[in-house]
Design a protein around this motif. Structure first.
Motif, PDB file in Angstrom:
ATOM      1  N   ALA A   1       0.827  -1.204   0.000  1.00 28.68           N
ATOM      2  CA  ALA A   1       0.000   0.000   0.000  1.00 28.68           C
ATOM      3  C   ALA A   1       0.862   1.255   0.000  1.00 28.68           C
ATOM      4  O   ALA A   1       1.980   1.269   0.532  1.00 28.68           O
ATOM      5  CB  ALA A   1      -0.922   0.005   1.215  1.00 28.68           C
ATOM      6  N   MET A   2       0.305   2.295  -0.574  1.00 33.07           N
ATOM      7  CA  MET A   2       1.003   3.577  -0.664  1.00 33.07           C
ATOM      8  C   MET A   2      -0.035   4.690  -0.508  1.00 33.07           C
ATOM      9  O   MET A   2      -1.152   4.579  -1.020  1.00 33.07           O
ATOM     10  CB  MET A   2       1.710   3.679  -2.019  1.00 33.07           C
ATOM     11  N   ILE A   3       0.312   5.723   0.209  1.00 29.15           N
ATOM     12  CA  ILE A   3      -0.535   6.913   0.333  1.00 29.15           C
ATOM     13  C   ILE A   3       0.252   8.102  -0.185  1.00 29.15           C
ATOM     14  O   ILE A   3       1.408   8.309   0.199  1.00 29.15           O
ATOM     15  CB  ILE A   3      -0.964   7.159   1.791  1.00 29.15           C
ATOM     16  N   LEU A   4      -0.362   8.859  -1.074  1.00 27.91           N
ATOM     17  CA  LEU A   4       0.238  10.096  -1.555  1.00 27.91           C
ATOM     18  C   LEU A   4      -0.664  11.247  -1.140  1.00 27.91           C
ATOM     19  O   LEU A   4      -1.888  11.143  -1.232  1.00 27.91           O
ATOM     20  CB  LEU A   4       0.380  10.088  -3.084  1.00 27.91           C
ATOM     21  N   TRP A   5      -0.068  12.338  -0.678  1.00 26.95           N
ATOM     22  CA  TRP A   5      -0.886  13.471  -0.257  1.00 26.95           C
ATOM     23  C   TRP A   5      -0.158  14.785  -0.515  1.00 26.95           C
ATOM     24  O   TRP A   5       1.048  14.826  -0.721  1.00 26.95           O
ATOM     25  CB  TRP A   5      -1.301  13.345   1.200  1.00 26.95           C
ATOM     26  N   LEU A   6      -0.967  15.845  -0.532  1.00 27.65           N
ATOM     27  CA  LEU A   6      -0.466  17.193  -0.758  1.00 27.65           C
ATOM     28  C   LEU A   6      -0.454  17.960   0.556  1.00 27.65           C
ATOM     29  O   LEU A   6      -1.404  17.882   1.328  1.00 27.65           O
ATOM     30  CB  LEU A   6      -1.357  17.934  -1.764  1.00 27.65           C
ATOM     31  N   THR A   7       0.585  18.708   0.802  1.00 30.85           N
ATOM     32  CA  THR A   7       0.622  19.597   1.960  1.00 30.85           C
ATOM     33  C   THR A   7       0.078  20.961   1.548  1.00 30.85           C
ATOM     34  O   THR A   7      -0.183  21.221   0.372  1.00 30.85           O
ATOM     35  CB  THR A   7       2.052  19.732   2.503  1.00 30.85           C
ATOM     36  N   ASP A   8      -0.089  21.829   2.516  1.00 32.19           N
ATOM     37  CA  ASP A   8      -0.691  23.138   2.243  1.00 32.19           C
ATOM     38  C   ASP A   8       0.182  24.016   1.353  1.00 32.19           C
ATOM     39  O   ASP A   8      -0.324  24.851   0.611  1.00 32.19           O
ATOM     40  CB  ASP A   8      -0.975  23.874   3.555  1.00 32.19           C
ATOM     41  N   ASP A   9       1.492  23.818   1.431  1.00 28.37           N
ATOM     42  CA  ASP A   9       2.410  24.708   0.703  1.00 28.37           C
ATOM     43  C   ASP A   9       2.822  24.109  -0.643  1.00 28.37           C
ATOM     44  O   ASP A   9       4.002  23.951  -0.935  1.00 28.37           O
ATOM     45  CB  ASP A   9       3.647  24.997   1.554  1.00 28.37           C
TER      46      ASP A   9
END
Length: 416
Positions: free
Chosen positions: A197-205
């Motif tokens: 499994a892999m999770i990719l996410w965006l930060t606020d900046d």
């Protein structure tokens, strides 16, 4: 409302302002304890805190300044939080219940303030009724607005590509044994094999988008030599959950190693679980990726843009973070003054932590920290002198790991 009653309401608002942050903290804590879906993700928790702070500020201003509710707009943070819940498929009743629970906490504090004013019974009753009415009207108004935003976003998200897939994934994770056949039929993804499994996410900046995450995920799958197409499910507007089937590791590298060789856009983060087999492995690998994600999302986290559950300290830190209040107390009991968040204790913790990681080798610790061996020995001696002499080495190592990865969540801002 008479001028006298209006002034008493304003007094309640001004008194509330003196402990406004504490009220916000109390409301947030009550929601996290009472509504299970709201405390499972550090990103959601941060958004919840921002929403609560904004709503409490509005309530204080309405009471203290007699602001008509018609002049108020729902806080941006509250609307964004409702949108995120809609994107993640968290039931709308959790959102509505959160507002009513928050209203209850705020009312109790207002009643305490009213009781402290020493008014006669008729004035107390009138003031209590007016403050209760103001809070009711505010919560009713804001709830209607954010619920409408939730419903609109939910309808949009359901109609968006991949949202039905997200729902199917949630159903499997919630009930693996009963949902496996339906999951395979609806997704075309076979569970009777190995998965990572892999999770990719965006930060606020960041200026990156969900489309960028999808591209990065597919590129990662190609680089790791997967046996088949991945399962990619968007969870909200800033994150993807991914499963890579039967990943082969070229030249002995893991998918996390491969991703570390890629130049990721700023503000893009990736977390990996370990390889798991079958439906149980599918779920367990995702749990591990979520654990790595949780540690990486902690403020001031020392992790890089790519983190894996089997990276040093991640598994332990994720378990210690599950009950951070208990962990904080234990860390202070073990490390004593070393648990203070000060410039002087930070290098002592770092050096002692690295010393344990190298098998208590002064030489290797000095090499890794690029310090003189005498400096390393001085720091270790000073650090060990700060704790009880009979403290178990394993307890010390675990407490230092907690400080390294959980940082401000377990450290004290004052010397102990």
């Amino acid at each position: 409302m008479t001028d006298a009653l209006s002034e008493r309401v304003a007094t309640v608002g001004r008194q509330l302002r003196t402990t406004q942050q504490q009220l916000s903290d109390d409301v947030t804590a009550a929601l996290m304890r009472g509504i299970e879906p709201l405390d499972s993700d550090p990103v959601l928790v941060a958004m919840l805190e921002a929403s609560v702070n904004a709503n409490v500020t509005n309530i204080v201003d309405v009471l203290a300044n007699d602001i008509p509710l018609a002049h108020l707009q729902p806080p941006t943070a509250a609307v964004e939080y409702a949108l995120r819940l809609a994107q993640r498929g968290i039931p709308s009743n959790a959102l509505v219940r959160a507002y009513h629970m928050g209203q209850n906490v705020a009312l109790r504090r207002c009643y305490e303030i009213i009781g402290e004013q020493g008014l006669a019974t008729p004035e107390t009753v009138a003031l209590t009724a007016e403050v209760s009415a103001v809070l009711y009207r505010y919560i009713d108004s804001v709830t209607a607005e954010v619920f409408a935003a939730y419903e609109e976003e939910r309808a949009r998200w359901i109609g968006a590509q991949g949202s039905a897939l997200s729902s199917t994934v949630h159903n499997l994770l919630a009930a693996p044994s009963s949902s496996a056949h339906r999951f395979e039929r609806e997704t075309g993804y076979q569970l009777d094999r190995d998965h990572r499994a892999m999770i990719l996410w965006l930060t606020d900046d960041t200026r990156a988008s969900l489309a960028d995450l999808d591209r990065i995920a597919r590129d990662a799958v190609n680089r790791t030599g997967a046996a088949g197409p991945p399962l990619i499910a968007p969870m909200d507007g800033s994150s993807l959950w991914v499963w890579i089937p039967s990943a082969r590791h070229p030249r002995g590298s893991t998918p996390a190693d491969v991703m570390r060789e890629v130049s990721l856009p700023g503000g893009v983060r990736v977390a990996f679980g370990l390889v798991g087999s079958g439906v149980e492995g599918f779920c367990r690998s995702h749990e591990q990726a979520r654990a790595a994600f949780a540690v990486a999302s902690i403020p001031a986290s020392p992790t890089t843009s790519v983190v894996s559950y089997d990276d040093r300290g991640i598994a332990v830190a994720s378990m210690l973070a599950k009950d951070v209040d208990v962990t904080r107390v234990w860390v202070h009991e073990v490390l004593r003054e070393l648990a203070a968040d000060t410039p002087g204790t930070s290098p002592l913790r770092e050096t002692l932590n690295r010393y344990f990681a190298t098998g208590e080798s002064h030489l290797r610790t000095a090499e890794q920290l690029q310090l003189h061996r005498n400096t390393v020995k001085y720091r270790i001696d000073k650090a060990l002198a700060a704790v009880r002499p009979d403290t178990d080495r394993l307890d010390l190592a675990l407490a230092l790991t907690a400080c390294e990865f959980l940082g401000p969540l377990v450290l004290s801002t004052q010397r102990t």
